[in-house]
Design a protein around this motif. Structure first.
Motif, short mmCIF file in Angstrom:
data_model
loop_
_atom_site.label_atom_id
_atom_site.label_comp_id
_atom_site.label_asym_id
_atom_site.label_seq_id
_atom_site.Cartn_x
_atom_site.Cartn_y
_atom_site.Cartn_z
N VAL A 88 0.83 -1.20 0.00
CA VAL A 88 0.00 0.00 0.00
C VAL A 88 0.87 1.25 0.00
N ILE A 89 1.89 1.28 0.83
CA ILE A 89 2.78 2.44 0.89
C ILE A 89 3.50 2.63 -0.45
N GLY A 90 3.95 1.56 -1.05
CA GLY A 90 4.60 1.64 -2.36
C GLY A 90 3.66 2.16 -3.43
N TYR A 91 2.41 1.69 -3.40
CA TYR A 91 1.42 2.16 -4.38
C TYR A 91 1.15 3.65 -4.19
N LEU A 92 1.00 4.09 -2.93
CA LEU A 92 0.72 5.50 -2.67
C LEU A 92 1.89 6.39 -3.10
N LEU A 93 3.10 5.93 -2.84
CA LEU A 93 4.28 6.71 -3.25
C LEU A 93 4.39 6.78 -4.76
N ALA A 96 1.70 9.14 -6.19
CA ALA A 96 1.91 10.54 -5.83
C ALA A 96 2.97 11.18 -6.72
N ALA A 97 3.82 10.38 -7.32
CA ALA A 97 4.88 10.91 -8.18
C ALA A 97 4.27 11.39 -9.49
N GLU A 98 4.86 12.42 -10.07
CA GLU A 98 4.38 12.93 -11.34
C GLU A 98 4.75 11.97 -12.46
#
Length: 107
Positions: A88-93, A96-98
């Motif tokens: 989940v944290i990897g997906y959110l990061l 969030a990246a352009e």
């Protein structure tokens, strides 16, 4: 007579330098011995602390291993939860990246 006086002064200076050299050597030996004793004491205390720390780590590791053996379902749940949190944290990061920008003028 002036020659004899200069020779006597040179001899007196040589004797004084020899005395200073001996005194310096004695003081250096005392300082070295003091430092050596302090280093030996520090080494002994560090070895004792390392032994105590190693025993503590060993006992804690044994306790964790025993708890994992007694509760295998809890351990697998914990590992699965940590893995899902990582995903989940990897997906959110990543979201969030352009996104990479494309140039309009490419051929």
């Amino acid at each position: 007579m002036a020659n004899f006086d200069a020779q006597a002064q040179i001899e007196a200076l040589r004797e004084e330098m020899a005395k200073l050299h001996e005194e310096l050597a004695a003081q250096s030996a005392e300082v070295y011995e003091g430092i050596s004793n302090r280093a030996g004491k520090a080494g002994r205390s560090m070895r004792a602390a390392a032994r105590t720390g190693a025993g503590y780590v060993r006992s804690e590791g044994t306790a964790v291993a025993d708890a994992a053996r007694e509760h295998p379902a809890a351990v697998s749940t914990l590992v699965l939860t940590a893995g899902l949190a990582g995903v989940v944290i990897g997906y959110l990061l990543a979201s969030a990246a352009e996104p990479p920008t494309r140039s309009r003028y490419w051929r």
